[in-house]
Scaffold this active site. Structure first.
Site, short mmCIF file in Angstrom:
data_model
loop_
_atom_site.label_atom_id
_atom_site.label_comp_id
_atom_site.label_asym_id
_atom_site.label_seq_id
_atom_site.Cartn_x
_atom_site.Cartn_y
_atom_site.Cartn_z
N LEU A 97 -7.42 -8.39 3.60
CA LEU A 97 -6.74 -9.05 4.72
C LEU A 97 -5.71 -8.09 5.34
O LEU A 97 -5.62 -7.94 6.54
CB LEU A 97 -6.05 -10.32 4.17
CG LEU A 97 -5.39 -11.28 5.15
CD1 LEU A 97 -6.40 -11.88 6.11
CD2 LEU A 97 -4.71 -12.42 4.36
N GLU B 79 10.33 -13.84 0.80
CA GLU B 79 10.92 -14.37 2.05
C GLU B 79 9.96 -15.33 2.76
O GLU B 79 10.36 -16.38 3.26
CB GLU B 79 11.30 -13.21 2.99
CG GLU B 79 12.41 -12.31 2.50
CD GLU B 79 11.97 -11.32 1.42
OE1 GLU B 79 10.75 -11.21 1.15
OE2 GLU B 79 12.86 -10.66 0.83
N GLU C 223 0.56 -11.37 -1.83
CA GLU C 223 0.13 -12.77 -1.68
C GLU C 223 1.27 -13.68 -1.21
O GLU C 223 1.42 -14.81 -1.69
CB GLU C 223 -0.47 -13.28 -2.99
CG GLU C 223 -1.59 -12.38 -3.46
CD GLU C 223 -2.75 -13.11 -4.06
OE1 GLU C 223 -2.95 -14.28 -3.71
OE2 GLU C 223 -3.46 -12.49 -4.84
C1 LIG Z 1 -0.25 -3.41 -5.36
C2 LIG Z 1 -0.61 -4.22 -4.14
C3 LIG Z 1 -1.85 -4.85 -4.09
C4 LIG Z 1 -2.22 -5.57 -2.96
N1 LIG Z 1 -3.48 -6.13 -2.89
C5 LIG Z 1 -3.90 -6.72 -1.74
C6 LIG Z 1 -5.25 -7.18 -1.59
O1 LIG Z 1 -6.06 -7.11 -2.53
N2 LIG Z 1 -5.63 -7.68 -0.40
C7 LIG Z 1 -4.79 -7.78 0.68
O2 LIG Z 1 -5.21 -8.23 1.73
N3 LIG Z 1 -3.50 -7.35 0.57
C8 LIG Z 1 -3.03 -6.83 -0.60
N4 LIG Z 1 -1.75 -6.36 -0.71
C9 LIG Z 1 -0.87 -6.44 0.46
C10 LIG Z 1 0.23 -7.49 0.34
O3 LIG Z 1 -0.30 -8.78 0.43
C11 LIG Z 1 1.28 -7.17 1.40
O4 LIG Z 1 1.96 -6.00 0.97
C12 LIG Z 1 2.25 -8.31 1.62
O5 LIG Z 1 1.62 -9.39 2.26
C13 LIG Z 1 3.46 -7.88 2.47
O6 LIG Z 1 3.05 -7.22 3.62
P1 LIG Z 1 3.69 -5.79 4.00
O7 LIG Z 1 3.63 -4.94 2.80
O8 LIG Z 1 3.04 -5.32 5.22
O9 LIG Z 1 5.22 -6.12 4.26
P2 LIG Z 1 5.86 -6.63 5.65
O10 LIG Z 1 5.07 -7.79 6.16
O11 LIG Z 1 6.07 -5.48 6.56
O12 LIG Z 1 7.25 -7.18 5.15
C14 LIG Z 1 8.34 -6.32 4.82
C15 LIG Z 1 9.52 -7.20 4.45
O13 LIG Z 1 9.88 -8.03 5.57
C16 LIG Z 1 9.88 -9.38 5.17
N5 LIG Z 1 9.44 -10.23 6.30
C17 LIG Z 1 8.32 -10.14 7.05
N6 LIG Z 1 8.27 -11.13 7.95
C18 LIG Z 1 9.40 -11.87 7.77
C19 LIG Z 1 9.90 -13.06 8.38
N7 LIG Z 1 9.27 -13.69 9.35
N8 LIG Z 1 11.11 -13.52 7.94
C20 LIG Z 1 11.77 -12.90 6.92
N9 LIG Z 1 11.33 -11.80 6.29
C21 LIG Z 1 10.15 -11.30 6.71
C22 LIG Z 1 8.91 -9.46 4.01
O14 LIG Z 1 9.13 -10.60 3.21
C23 LIG Z 1 9.20 -8.16 3.30
O15 LIG Z 1 10.35 -8.33 2.48
C24 LIG Z 1 -1.33 -5.68 -1.86
C25 LIG Z 1 -0.06 -5.09 -1.95
C26 LIG Z 1 0.29 -4.36 -3.05
C27 LIG Z 1 1.65 -3.71 -3.08
#
Ligand SMILES: Cc1cc2nc3c(=O)[nH]c(=O)nc-3n(C[C@H](O)[C@H](O)[C@H](O)COP(=O)(O)OP(=O)(O)OC[C@H]3O[C@@H](n4cnc5c(N)ncnc54)[C@H](O)[C@@H]3O)c2cc1C
Length: 386
Positions: A119, A367, A363
């Site tokens: 995703l 926040e 997942e």
């Molecule tokens: C080891 C690992 C395995 C993973 N495996 C998968 C997988 O198998 N499949 C998959 O699809 N994804 C996977 N992910 C991705 C994971 O789901 C995302 O990292 C997660 O959803 C957060 O997205 P981002 O890293 O882009 O952070 P961002 O969305 O950029 O967020 C950064 C920070 O901003 C905060 N934030 C964002 N929007 C808001 C808001 N509206 N209000 C307040 N705070 C906010 C977040 O909470 C976070 O603290 C994996 C991640 C890791 C690290």
């Protein structure tokens, strides 16, 4: 023996047999190539898959208990099952066609097909709706273009459920064979923890996907993803319960053995405070998971009931948020009980401390779940995001 007990027995045997190789691989910071073969050996790669498709047909309750046990071995090992079974297999059980179930789900239950669930993208994490991966129809098939980032199992998966958007349109889900021409993978080697499992990214450059590999209806991708995340989050919460249990066991054993100031450190009151806190984390997390499972089961009895889905979604979000934070604190306290030895990958508390941290990010980051829970209390018009 009841099917439930046999499943838990097999999961326990898998964990016991895996542990020595997991210990070595963690210390050497390398992928543990025994996880999949051992899980196949104990027939636990299709736990939630119905028996008619070659799986073990575990109930929600049994499956959650199995994931709790796997969580004791670490969030890395548990995440393999969260993705393969909770996110991918359960999605195919719910939305797959009979042909997709025969071609992908049945072999996956025996470990012949390992799944990823893709995703997230470089520019679309917390808000998957901002994804840039596209699909378009072309000569009776679909062409997919884009990049999927931070994907568990990406480097080892045989197939992935990939989400993409029509130009200017809604999201759809596709079953993508990872050997399809146009896919280029890259492992994420610099990650902080979970070194024994695979995380990576992949690019899709004009990947041709057969029409029959569309999962659910065209445009239903966001609904499919949201429902999948209910089960994915449940597995993260359950895994955290297992991790907390392991931290408690390690802290108790060590504190009874280690002596300082002429007595076992377990007799020092401030060490007992850590033990009590970890125990409370364990009991309260277990209760949150049991509660969420009950909501999840009610939704299962009436899958088209939106209210039951919404209640399950909220209860699971609460459990995931609560258990992930509890697991981080439990691991931190267990490390403290082990003192200088705790600050080492030789002992599992230190590994749990690093590995559990990601449970507060993937997942649904803390926040995002807080906002979801708050709008559940305040009402739809206060929803911070869709
Ligand atoms: C080891 C690992 C395995 C993973 N495996 C998968 C997988 O198998 N499949 C998959 O699809 N994804 C996977 N992910 C991705 C994971 O789901 C995302 O990292 C997660 O959803 C957060 O997205 P981002 O890293 O882009 O952070 P961002 O969305 O950029 O967020 C950064 C920070 O901003 C905060 N934030 C964002 N929007 C808001 C808001 N509206 N209000 C307040 N705070 C906010 C977040 O909470 C976070 O603290 C994996 C991640 C890791 C690290």
């Amino acid at each position: 023996m009841q099917a439930h007990e046999q499943i838990l027995k097999d999961v326990n045997a898998f964990c016991e047999k895996l542990r020595p190789t997991e210990d070595v691989c963690y210390l050497e910071h390398r992928y543990n190539d025994q996880i999949i073969p051992l899980a196949s050996e104990f027939d636990i790669l299709g736990l939630p898959v119905p028996e008619e498709f070659g799986g073990r047909g575990a109930s929600n309750r049994t499956y959650v208990r199995a994931i709790e046990r796997i969580g004791m071995e670490g969030s890395g090992v548990r995440s393999v099952f969260s993705v393969h079974s909770s996110l991918a297999q359960k999605t195919l059980v719910r939305f797959g066609t009979d042909a997709q179930k025969e071609k992908y789900l049945r072999p996956s239950a025996k470990g012949k097909v390992i799944f990823a669930f893709a995703l997230t993208e470089p520019d679309a994490g917390s808000n998957p709706q901002e994804m840039k991966t596209t699909f378009k129809e072309d000569g009776g098939s679909y062409l997919l273009n884009g990049t999927k980032y931070l994907i568990t199992n990406a480097g080892i998966a045989d197939a992935a459920i990939v989400f993409a958007k029509a130009a200017g349109g809604a999201m759809s889900a596709f079953l993508v064979d990872m050997k399809t021409e146009g896919i280029e993978k890259e492992d994420l080697v610099s990650k902080m923890g979970t070194p024994t499992t695979n995380t990576g990214m992949f690019e899709l450059a004009s990947c041709r996907i057969p029409k029959e590999n569309l999962v659910g209806k065209e445009g239903a991708g966001w609904e499919i993803a949201k429902q999948a995340l209910v089960d994915g989050r449940m597995s993260v919460a359950a895994g955290c319960v297992g991790s907390i249990r392991d931290c408690l066991a390690e802290a108790v054993a060590y504190s009874k053995e280690r002596t300082q100031y002429g007595k076992p450190i377990a007799k020092h009151q401030l060490i007992q405070e850590h033990i009590a806190a970890i125990k409370l984390h364990l009991d309260s997390s277990k209760m949150m998971v049991r509660r969420a499972t009950a909501f999840r089961e009610k939704w299962d009895q009436s899958p088209s009931d939106r209210e039951l889905l919404s209640k399950a979604d909220l209860a699971v979000a609460e459990a995931k948020l609560f258990c992930a934070n509890a697991a981080c604190d439990a691991a931190d306290r267990a490390v403290q009980v082990l003192g200088g030895r705790g600050w080492s990958y030789l002992y599992r508390p230190g590994r749990h401390l690093v590995d559990n941290r990601v449970c507060r990010i993937y997942e649904g980051a803390d926040e995002i779940l807080k906002l979801k829970i708050a709008s559940g209390v305040l009402g739809e018009s206060y929803r911070a995001f869709s």
